[in-house]
Design a protein around this motif. Structure first.
Motif, PDB file in Angstrom:
ATOM      1  N   ALA A 176       0.833  -1.214   0.000  1.00 35.47           N
ATOM      2  CA  ALA A 176       0.000   0.000   0.000  1.00 35.47           C
ATOM      3  C   ALA A 176       0.863   1.258   0.000  1.00 35.47           C
ATOM      4  N   THR A 215      11.929  -1.364   2.337  1.00 35.78           N
ATOM      5  CA  THR A 215      12.619  -0.077   2.177  1.00 35.78           C
ATOM      6  C   THR A 215      12.869   0.298   0.727  1.00 35.78           C
ATOM      7  N   HIS A 257      12.395   9.898   3.015  1.00 32.95           N
ATOM      8  CA  HIS A 257      11.628  10.257   1.812  1.00 32.95           C
ATOM      9  C   HIS A 257      11.976  11.691   1.385  1.00 32.95           C
ATOM     10  N   ASP A 277       9.359  11.591   9.301  1.00 32.61           N
ATOM     11  CA  ASP A 277       9.210  10.471   8.361  1.00 32.61           C
ATOM     12  C   ASP A 277       9.009   9.157   9.126  1.00 32.61           C
ATOM     13  N   HIS A 291      -2.308   9.817   1.491  1.00 32.59           N
ATOM     14  CA  HIS A 291      -1.175   9.207   2.182  1.00 32.59           C
ATOM     15  C   HIS A 291      -1.419   7.723   2.448  1.00 32.59           C
ATOM     16  N   GLN A 328      10.382  14.143   0.286  1.00 34.22           N
ATOM     17  CA  GLN A 328       9.488  15.247   0.693  1.00 34.22           C
ATOM     18  C   GLN A 328       9.294  15.321   2.212  1.00 34.22           C
ATOM     19  N   ALA A 329       9.986  14.470   2.949  1.00 36.23           N
ATOM     20  CA  ALA A 329       9.767  14.453   4.411  1.00 36.23           C
ATOM     21  C   ALA A 329      10.226  15.769   5.037  1.00 36.23           C
TER      22      ALA A 329
HETATM   23  P1  FAD Z   1       3.528   8.156   2.380  1.00 36.45           P
HETATM   24  O1  FAD Z   1       3.795   7.130   3.423  1.00 36.45           O
HETATM   25  O2  FAD Z   1       2.170   8.739   2.300  1.00 36.45           O
HETATM   26  O3  FAD Z   1       4.617   9.321   2.616  1.00 36.45           O
HETATM   27  C1  FAD Z   1       4.868  10.316   1.627  1.00 36.45           C
HETATM   28  C2  FAD Z   1       5.447  11.565   2.289  1.00 36.45           C
HETATM   29  O4  FAD Z   1       4.480  12.218   3.099  1.00 36.45           O
HETATM   30  C3  FAD Z   1       6.639  11.330   3.203  1.00 36.45           C
HETATM   31  O5  FAD Z   1       7.486  12.449   3.078  1.00 36.45           O
HETATM   32  C4  FAD Z   1       6.024  11.268   4.608  1.00 36.45           C
HETATM   33  O6  FAD Z   1       6.936  11.725   5.593  1.00 36.45           O
HETATM   34  C5  FAD Z   1       4.823  12.188   4.486  1.00 36.45           C
HETATM   35  N1  FAD Z   1       3.619  11.672   5.153  1.00 36.45           N
HETATM   36  C6  FAD Z   1       3.219  10.388   5.290  1.00 36.45           C
HETATM   37  N2  FAD Z   1       2.018  10.320   5.869  1.00 36.45           N
HETATM   38  C7  FAD Z   1       1.619  11.594   6.091  1.00 36.45           C
HETATM   39  C8  FAD Z   1       0.452  12.171   6.665  1.00 36.45           C
HETATM   40  N3  FAD Z   1      -0.544  11.413   7.113  1.00 36.45           N
HETATM   41  N4  FAD Z   1       0.373  13.540   6.727  1.00 36.45           N
HETATM   42  C9  FAD Z   1       1.375  14.320   6.267  1.00 36.45           C
HETATM   43  N5  FAD Z   1       2.521  13.816   5.730  1.00 36.45           N
HETATM   44  C10 FAD Z   1       2.627  12.471   5.628  1.00 36.45           C
HETATM   45  N6  FAD Z   1       5.527   4.287  -6.497  1.00 36.45           N
HETATM   46  C11 FAD Z   1       4.606   4.007  -7.447  1.00 36.45           C
HETATM   47  O7  FAD Z   1       4.107   4.936  -8.095  1.00 36.45           O
HETATM   48  N7  FAD Z   1       4.220   2.715  -7.720  1.00 36.45           N
HETATM   49  C12 FAD Z   1       4.714   1.666  -7.037  1.00 36.45           C
HETATM   50  O8  FAD Z   1       4.328   0.523  -7.284  1.00 36.45           O
HETATM   51  C13 FAD Z   1       5.677   1.921  -6.013  1.00 36.45           C
HETATM   52  N8  FAD Z   1       6.193   0.922  -5.275  1.00 36.45           N
HETATM   53  C14 FAD Z   1       7.058   1.205  -4.258  1.00 36.45           C
HETATM   54  C15 FAD Z   1       7.536   0.149  -3.460  1.00 36.45           C
HETATM   55  C16 FAD Z   1       8.433   0.394  -2.424  1.00 36.45           C
HETATM   56  C17 FAD Z   1       8.914  -0.753  -1.570  1.00 36.45           C
HETATM   57  C18 FAD Z   1       8.884   1.729  -2.175  1.00 36.45           C
HETATM   58  C19 FAD Z   1       9.873   2.011  -1.081  1.00 36.45           C
HETATM   59  C20 FAD Z   1       8.413   2.781  -2.957  1.00 36.45           C
HETATM   60  C21 FAD Z   1       7.487   2.538  -3.993  1.00 36.45           C
HETATM   61  N9  FAD Z   1       6.967   3.559  -4.780  1.00 36.45           N
HETATM   62  C22 FAD Z   1       6.055   3.281  -5.779  1.00 36.45           C
HETATM   63  C23 FAD Z   1       7.376   4.946  -4.563  1.00 36.45           C
HETATM   64  C24 FAD Z   1       6.395   5.688  -3.612  1.00 36.45           C
HETATM   65  O9  FAD Z   1       5.097   5.699  -4.149  1.00 36.45           O
HETATM   66  C25 FAD Z   1       6.906   7.108  -3.452  1.00 36.45           C
HETATM   67  O10 FAD Z   1       8.100   7.114  -2.704  1.00 36.45           O
HETATM   68  C26 FAD Z   1       5.915   8.112  -2.862  1.00 36.45           C
HETATM   69  O11 FAD Z   1       6.465   9.419  -3.000  1.00 36.45           O
HETATM   70  C27 FAD Z   1       5.606   7.904  -1.389  1.00 36.45           C
HETATM   71  O12 FAD Z   1       4.809   6.836  -1.171  1.00 36.45           O
HETATM   72  P2  FAD Z   1       4.573   6.329   0.346  1.00 36.45           P
HETATM   73  O13 FAD Z   1       3.605   5.240   0.278  1.00 36.45           O
HETATM   74  O14 FAD Z   1       5.862   6.086   1.021  1.00 36.45           O
HETATM   75  O15 FAD Z   1       3.880   7.662   0.939  1.00 36.45           O
END
Ligand code: FAD
Length: 282
Positions: free
Chosen positions: A98, A168, A142, A151, A115, A144-145
């Motif tokens: 997710a 990771t 991340h 983060d 998010h 944008q963190a």
């Molecule tokens: P989040 O966990 O939502 O975090 C994103 C940013 O927002 C972070 O800076 C965090 O600190 C901040 N944040 C988190 N929650 C909140 C909140 N509730 N309120 C305010 N700020 C918040 N990308 C794709 O497009 N497709 C893929 O299939 C894909 N697979 C991936 C698989 C892995 C194992 C990894 C590590 C990355 C993958 N990515 C993929 C990249 C990922 O989608 C990007 O890194 C994206 O920018 C962040 O996704 P996330 O789920 O980590 O976001």
């Protein structure tokens, strides 16, 4: 890996049917000696790969693999997400990765991103405990963190929302992973954090990708690769050596397993796995 350290493989959905067939009928069987715990399939932000992702998930599953589709809300509403979850459940899928995803270039930055903690929460509300859920973690933080601490705070939030583990972003500095584990533990995170491993396939592409996702390529690696010039075979051998060493260190330290970003390529992942003694011969 030892018997309690799992190997998983990540693929992206090819754009064409011929590419899908090649992935399922050639790439997967060639990597089968690794006996992956599961294979995951990426999802294009904004749902751009919805059908190709589902197609690859289906193909891999028909070959007997346990498959974890990645998913994110993108521009979808809850009804569309619920439909996708039901589709996966009917297909017999029991794992998901997710994510929030990113706004695809060309969308002008106007899209709304949900998010990952909200997605995990939605999956749990919709599907209960049916799916085992993995989320993303960033040992080098991340891009944008707001800070290192926030983060980790948000990683904990998405795990607390009901995710079972984290995978990771790739890294080449093993200390960043170990330090991150310590900080996560100090923050009260108890779920396993599986290291994501990126074999070095095309260094130019890797540098571009690393830049955009905030992963650091250490200077000594860049200098060494620069020294090889156009000698791609030396770059390949060096890349295998470096990533094998990273995995060996992780293996010895008792990491919960490794998640290979295969980039749909056989050779680098297979050779690294063979070097680690995970299979007999590459
Ligand atoms: P989040 O966990 O939502 O975090 C994103 C940013 O927002 C972070 O800076 C965090 O600190 C901040 N944040 C988190 N929650 C909140 C909140 N509730 N309120 C305010 N700020 C918040 N990308 C794709 O497009 N497709 C893929 O299939 C894909 N697979 C991936 C698989 C892995 C194992 C990894 C590590 C990355 C993958 N990515 C993929 C990249 C990922 O989608 C990007 O890194 C994206 O920018 C962040 O996704 P996330 O789920 O980590 O976001």
């Amino acid at each position: 890996m030892t018997s309690n350290q799992e190997v998983s493989l990540e693929f992206f959905p090819p754009k064409t049917e011929a590419g899908r067939v090649k992935l399922v009928e050639q790439t997967l069987p060639a990597l089968a000696p690794l006996a992956p715990e599961y294979c995951s399939v990426t999802y294009g932000a904004g749902g751009s790969t919805r059908e190709t992702t589902v197609g690859v998930v289906d193909g891999l599953q028909r070959e007997g693999q346990d498959v974890a589709p990645h998913l994110s809300f993108g521009a979808d509403d809850e009804a569309a997400m619920a439909a996708l979850l039901e589709r996966y459940r009917e297909m017999g899928i029991s794992r998901l990765v997710a994510l929030r995803g990113d706004i695809p270039s060309g969308m002008g930055g106007g899209g709304h991103l949900v998010h990952a903690n909200e997605l995990v929460d939605f999956i749990r509300r919709h599907s209960g405990d049916h799916f085992s859920i993995a989320v993303a973690a960033y040992p080098e933080i991340h891009p944008q963190a707001k800070s290192y601490e926030t983060d980790i705070f948000y990683l904990k939030q998405k795990l607390d929302a009901g995710a079972d583990k984290a995978i990771t972003q790739f890294f080449f500095n093993v200390d960043s992973y170990f330090y991150f584990l310590d900080r996560c533990q100090a923050a009260g995170i108890e779920q396993p954090i599986h290291p994501g491993i990126m074999p070095i396939v095309n260094f130019t592409n890797l540098e571009r990708f690393a830049g955009s996702c905030g992963a650091e390529i250490p200077r000594w690696i860049r200098q060494r690769v620069a020294g090889f010039g156009d000698d791609q075979e030396s770059v390949r051998k060096f890349g295998i050596e470096v990533v094998t060493q990273i995995c060996a260190t992780l293996q010895e330290s008792g990491a919960p397993g490794v998640h290979f970003y295969t980039m749909n390529q056989v050779e680098p992942t297979l050779t690294i796995a063979a070097n680690l003694g995970l299979i007999d011969t590459p």
